[in-house]
Design a protein around this motif. Structure first.
Motif, PDB file in Angstrom:
ATOM      1  N   VAL A 299       0.937  -1.583   0.244  1.00  0.00           N
ATOM      2  CA  VAL A 299      -0.182   0.549  -0.021  1.00  0.00           C
ATOM      3  C   VAL A 299       0.989   1.668   0.201  1.00  0.00           C
ATOM      4  CG1 VAL A 299      -1.475   1.260   1.151  1.00  0.00           C
ATOM      5  CG2 VAL A 299      -1.922  -0.863   1.145  1.00  0.00           C
ATOM      6  N   LYS A 300       1.232   1.393   0.539  1.00  0.00           N
ATOM      7  CA  LYS A 300       2.524   2.541   0.468  1.00  0.00           C
ATOM      8  C   LYS A 300       3.475   3.156  -0.584  1.00  0.00           C
ATOM      9  CE  LYS A 300       2.729   2.788   5.791  1.00  0.00           C
ATOM     10  NZ  LYS A 300       4.253   2.413   7.153  1.00  0.00           N
ATOM     11  N   GLN A 301       3.941   1.791  -1.702  1.00  0.00           N
ATOM     12  CA  GLN A 301       4.281   1.831  -2.172  1.00  0.00           C
ATOM     13  C   GLN A 301       3.784   1.794  -3.501  1.00  0.00           C
ATOM     14  OE1 GLN A 301       6.935  -2.038  -2.889  1.00  0.00           O
ATOM     15  NE2 GLN A 301       8.394  -1.261  -1.839  1.00  0.00           N
ATOM     16  N   HIS A 302       2.219   1.822  -3.780  1.00  0.00           N
ATOM     17  CA  HIS A 302       1.700   1.875  -5.040  1.00  0.00           C
ATOM     18  C   HIS A 302       0.387   2.827  -4.612  1.00  0.00           C
ATOM     19  CE1 HIS A 302       4.028  -1.760  -5.469  1.00  0.00           C
ATOM     20  NE2 HIS A 302       4.460  -2.232  -5.318  1.00  0.00           N
ATOM     21  N   LEU A 303       0.395   2.981  -3.606  1.00  0.00           N
ATOM     22  CA  LEU A 303      -0.868   3.691  -2.948  1.00  0.00           C
ATOM     23  C   LEU A 303      -0.025   5.473  -2.922  1.00  0.00           C
ATOM     24  CD1 LEU A 303      -2.882   1.631  -2.331  1.00  0.00           C
ATOM     25  CD2 LEU A 303      -3.447   2.626  -4.754  1.00  0.00           C
ATOM     26  N   VAL A 304      -0.193   6.186  -3.299  1.00  0.00           N
ATOM     27  CA  VAL A 304      -0.456   7.860  -2.111  1.00  0.00           C
ATOM     28  C   VAL A 304      -0.455   8.174  -0.840  1.00  0.00           C
ATOM     29  CG1 VAL A 304      -0.829  10.480  -2.597  1.00  0.00           C
ATOM     30  CG2 VAL A 304      -0.600   8.601  -4.416  1.00  0.00           C
ATOM     31  N   ILE A 305      -0.056   7.662   0.381  1.00  0.00           N
ATOM     32  CA  ILE A 305       0.015   6.976   1.440  1.00  0.00           C
ATOM     33  C   ILE A 305       0.892   8.245   2.540  1.00  0.00           C
ATOM     34  CG2 ILE A 305       0.378   6.140   3.414  1.00  0.00           C
ATOM     35  CD1 ILE A 305      -1.718   4.284   2.435  1.00  0.00           C
ATOM     36  N   LYS A 306       2.513   8.079   2.062  1.00  0.00           N
ATOM     37  CA  LYS A 306       3.517   9.069   2.772  1.00  0.00           C
ATOM     38  C   LYS A 306       3.299  10.826   2.198  1.00  0.00           C
ATOM     39  CE  LYS A 306       6.128   5.623   1.168  1.00  0.00           C
ATOM     40  NZ  LYS A 306       7.786   4.908   0.495  1.00  0.00           N
ATOM     41  N   LYS A 307       3.433  11.126   0.939  1.00  0.00           N
ATOM     42  CA  LYS A 307       3.105  13.112   0.929  1.00  0.00           C
ATOM     43  C   LYS A 307       1.571  12.548   0.819  1.00  0.00           C
ATOM     44  CE  LYS A 307       6.601  12.705  -1.870  1.00  0.00           C
ATOM     45  NZ  LYS A 307       7.394  13.262  -3.423  1.00  0.00           N
ATOM     46  N   LEU A 308       1.019  13.524   2.004  1.00  0.00           N
ATOM     47  CA  LEU A 308      -0.539  13.572   2.417  1.00  0.00           C
ATOM     48  C   LEU A 308      -1.006  15.146   1.903  1.00  0.00           C
ATOM     49  CD1 LEU A 308       0.166  13.472   6.380  1.00  0.00           C
ATOM     50  CD2 LEU A 308      -0.934  11.766   4.810  1.00  0.00           C
ATOM     51  N   TYR A 309      -1.720  15.404   1.166  1.00  0.00           N
ATOM     52  CA  TYR A 309      -2.420  16.672   0.150  1.00  0.00           C
ATOM     53  C   TYR A 309      -2.871  17.119   1.274  1.00  0.00           C
ATOM     54  CZ  TYR A 309      -3.548  12.841  -3.304  1.00  0.00           C
ATOM     55  OH  TYR A 309      -3.097  12.040  -4.008  1.00  0.00           O
ATOM     56  N   GLY A 310      -3.383  17.184   2.710  1.00  0.00           N
ATOM     57  CA  GLY A 310      -3.876  18.121   3.494  1.00  0.00           C
ATOM     58  C   GLY A 310      -2.749  18.132   4.871  1.00  0.00           C
ATOM     59  N   LYS A 311      -3.205  18.661   5.539  1.00  0.00           N
ATOM     60  CA  LYS A 311      -2.725  19.647   7.032  1.00  0.00           C
ATOM     61  C   LYS A 311      -4.009  19.159   8.424  1.00  0.00           C
ATOM     62  CE  LYS A 311       1.525  22.480   5.875  1.00  0.00           C
ATOM     63  NZ  LYS A 311       1.534  23.475   5.833  1.00  0.00           N
ATOM     64  N   SER A 312      -5.009  18.856   8.000  1.00  0.00           N
ATOM     65  CA  SER A 312      -6.007  18.816   9.446  1.00  0.00           C
ATOM     66  C   SER A 312      -6.413  17.341   9.513  1.00  0.00           C
ATOM     67  CB  SER A 312      -7.284  18.845   8.738  1.00  0.00           C
ATOM     68  OG  SER A 312      -8.053  18.403   7.681  1.00  0.00           O
ATOM     69  N   GLU A 313      -6.547  17.004  10.602  1.00  0.00           N
ATOM     70  CA  GLU A 313      -6.783  15.560  10.871  1.00  0.00           C
ATOM     71  C   GLU A 313      -8.081  14.992   9.846  1.00  0.00           C
ATOM     72  OE1 GLU A 313      -8.317  12.950  15.393  1.00  0.00           O
ATOM     73  OE2 GLU A 313      -8.449  15.288  14.473  1.00  0.00           O
ATOM     74  N   ASN A 314      -9.043  15.616   9.366  1.00  0.00           N
ATOM     75  CA  ASN A 314      -9.571  14.628   8.049  1.00  0.00           C
ATOM     76  C   ASN A 314      -9.171  14.879   6.937  1.00  0.00           C
ATOM     77  OD1 ASN A 314     -11.803  14.829  10.219  1.00  0.00           O
ATOM     78  ND2 ASN A 314     -13.493  16.652   8.910  1.00  0.00           N
ATOM     79  N   ALA A 315      -8.437  15.877   6.363  1.00  0.00           N
ATOM     80  CA  ALA A 315      -8.215  14.796   5.194  1.00  0.00           C
ATOM     81  C   ALA A 315      -6.524  13.955   5.154  1.00  0.00           C
ATOM     82  CB  ALA A 315      -6.691  16.579   5.196  1.00  0.00           C
ATOM     83  N   VAL A 316      -5.717  14.140   5.976  1.00  0.00           N
ATOM     84  CA  VAL A 316      -5.297  13.204   6.124  1.00  0.00           C
ATOM     85  C   VAL A 316      -5.820  12.221   6.805  1.00  0.00           C
ATOM     86  CG1 VAL A 316      -3.440  12.285   8.041  1.00  0.00           C
ATOM     87  CG2 VAL A 316      -3.270  14.260   7.550  1.00  0.00           C
ATOM     88  N   TYR A 317      -7.241  11.652   7.385  1.00  0.00           N
ATOM     89  CA  TYR A 317      -8.031  10.225   7.832  1.00  0.00           C
ATOM     90  C   TYR A 317      -8.651  10.244   6.232  1.00  0.00           C
ATOM     91  CZ  TYR A 317      -7.214  10.714  12.553  1.00  0.00           C
ATOM     92  OH  TYR A 317      -6.914  10.206  14.016  1.00  0.00           O
ATOM     93  N   ASN A 318      -9.348  10.954   5.408  1.00  0.00           N
ATOM     94  CA  ASN A 318      -9.815  10.577   4.032  1.00  0.00           C
ATOM     95  C   ASN A 318      -8.840  10.002   3.222  1.00  0.00           C
ATOM     96  OD1 ASN A 318     -12.175  12.397   5.637  1.00  0.00           O
ATOM     97  ND2 ASN A 318     -11.753  14.113   4.176  1.00  0.00           N
ATOM     98  N   GLN A 319      -7.789  10.701   3.508  1.00  0.00           N
ATOM     99  CA  GLN A 319      -6.670  10.525   2.070  1.00  0.00           C
ATOM    100  C   GLN A 319      -6.129   8.205   2.490  1.00  0.00           C
ATOM    101  OE1 GLN A 319      -3.258  12.811   1.772  1.00  0.00           O
ATOM    102  NE2 GLN A 319      -2.517  11.263   0.370  1.00  0.00           N
ATOM    103  N   LEU A 320      -6.068   8.113   3.614  1.00  0.00           N
ATOM    104  CA  LEU A 320      -5.553   7.180   4.153  1.00  0.00           C
ATOM    105  C   LEU A 320      -6.310   6.218   3.839  1.00  0.00           C
ATOM    106  CD1 LEU A 320      -4.341   7.419   7.737  1.00  0.00           C
ATOM    107  CD2 LEU A 320      -2.682   7.663   5.287  1.00  0.00           C
ATOM    108  N   PHE A 321      -8.306   6.290   4.139  1.00  0.00           N
ATOM    109  CA  PHE A 321      -9.583   5.475   3.623  1.00  0.00           C
ATOM    110  C   PHE A 321      -9.385   5.070   2.324  1.00  0.00           C
ATOM    111  CE2 PHE A 321     -10.908   6.353   8.427  1.00  0.00           C
ATOM    112  CZ  PHE A 321     -11.083   5.154   8.395  1.00  0.00           C
TER     113      PHE A 321
END
Length: 409
Positions: A299-321
């Motif tokens: 997941v970490k190698q082939h999807l976008v997880i290590k670079k985050l789109y936002g700084k808020s709690e919602n933004a981070v959680y949404n990206q991981l889901f």
């Protein structure tokens, strides 16, 4: 007209999301109440596209949508700014994406669960967490350590017949101990066998699971007090050095203890509260726990997880889901097409063919090799020699003196 002729790969890829079900969730939460342009469904399509194509920042997503007509048609919007993407990402409640993920997991389970679950051991659920570290000054809400922030993906995956897929994903700040989320990852089903490591070690919890019939396999700590009830025989040829029924620590219920060694020769002590599982199975089950580490790595190698789109709690959680949703959509495409290659190969096919019709996509991924080889063909003189030698051995070589006939006929 064949439905595959008019459907693009991307439309088929996101089809399991079921827009009607998602729209009901959105309406009930009143997410799009005052939205005119960038609604929730468009947001979901845009960010799934970003995960699939590995667009690792909001500016790249904005530029791609604005410049490419094909992306505009499939996502459902002609242009969007970086600030609009950021605002929507922070406003969307993570509970929506967690519910969508559960919806996809249920579909995978219906396709894979009944046909792949082991009859004797039941479903195998592997439990662990993975930490995403972040900058302390920009993510102060994500409490972790004095020098940095972080979030944890507490995850349970189903592993059977070489296939892994998430059963539950819970995202929290990184500081709380893993064991605080164990109950939420456990499935109260007697046909499920849970495997987890020492980070979830708790005598009271284990006793409760024994009383409730929840089966588990885990590794005990080096300082754990063990009281032997009965020593059991072991196979001298196996890597298992000890098998016993014991009480550990303050537990009231007995468990099986298996001692073995890892690949480096270090001793491992494993317990299991299911008396029907033998010592070798217990050892093998715990070794399977590393499959969840491979899942996190993929997941970490082939999807976008290590670079985050936002700084808020919602933004981070949404990206991981959304990353987990993309994983499930890729697996569903692979299952539905009965594609025998790897999941990464399936994802790469989708990335390359996302605007192509499903008819062309199916034709190309199942197309045989253009050049075929019959292998190393025997030379004609080798065949002649073998037949002549066989004739000689059986005494039928008289015709060899007659030069008027062909010895092969």
């Amino acid at each position: 007209m064949d439905n595959h002729t008019i459907k693009t790969v991307f439309k088929e890829y996101i089809h399991p999301l079921d827009s009607k079900v998602i729209q009901k969730m959105i309406d009930n939460a009143e997410i799009d109440k005052y939205v005119k342009k960038f609604d929730a469904l468009t947001f979901i399509n845009a960010f799934i596209y970003a995960q699939m194509k590995q667009l690792d920042n909001l500016q790249r997503i904005s530029d791609t949508i604005t410049r490419k007509k094909t992306v505009q048609r499939l996502v459902g919007i002609e242009s969007i700014s970086k600030s609009q993407l950021s605002r929507k990402n922070s406003e969307m409640p993570p509970a929506i994406f967690q519910a969508i993920l559960h919806h996809l997991i249920q579909q995978i389970h219906q396709l894979l669960g009944p046909q792949k679950a082991d009859k004797a051991l039941g479903e195998l659920h592997l439990i662990d967490s993975s930490t995403i570290s972040m900058c302390l000054s920009q993510y102060e809400w994500a409490d972790f350590r004095e020098t940095k922030s972080g979030v944890k993906m507490h995850t349970s995956i189903v592993f059977c017949d070489g296939v892994s897929y998430p059963n539950e994903v819970i995202v929290t700040p990184a500081r709380p101990a893993d064991e605080t989320q164990l109950d939420a990852l456990i499935v109260p089903d007697k046909n499920v066998l849970h495997v987890f490591d020492r980070g979830y070690f708790n005598f009271t919890t284990f006793d409760a699971y024994c009383a409730e019939g929840i089966r588990f396999v885990t590794r005990i700590k080096t300082n754990t007090v063990v009281k032997v009830i009965e020593e059991l025989s072991i196979d001298p040829s196996s890597p298992i050095t000890r098998h016993a029924v014991v009480n550990i620590g303050k537990m009231k219920h007995p468990v099986q203890l298996v001692e073995t060694v890892d690949s480096k020769g270090n001793e491992i002590r494993i317990i299991c509260n299911d008396a029907k599982v033998n010592a070798q199975e217990i050892s093998d089950l715990y070794r399977n726990r590393w499959q969840i580490e491979l899942f996190f790595k993929w997941v970490k190698q082939h999807l976008v997880i290590k670079k985050l789109y936002g700084k808020s709690e919602n933004a981070v959680y949404n990206q991981l889901f959304l990353a987990m949703i993309t994983f499930c959509l890729t697996l569903l495409m692979k299952i539905n097409l009965d594609y025998r290659g790897t999941l990464l190969e399936m994802l790469n096919w989708i990335r390359d063919y996302w605007t192509t019709s499903m008819e062309q996509f199916i034709s190309d991924i199942f197309k045989g090799p253009e050049r075929t080889s019959k292998g190393r063909r025997r030379l004609e003189h080798e065949r002649i020699f073998e037949e002549t030698f066989k004739q000689y051995e059986t005494g039928e070589a008289g015709h060899l003196d007659d030069v008027t006939i062909n010895s092969i006929i």
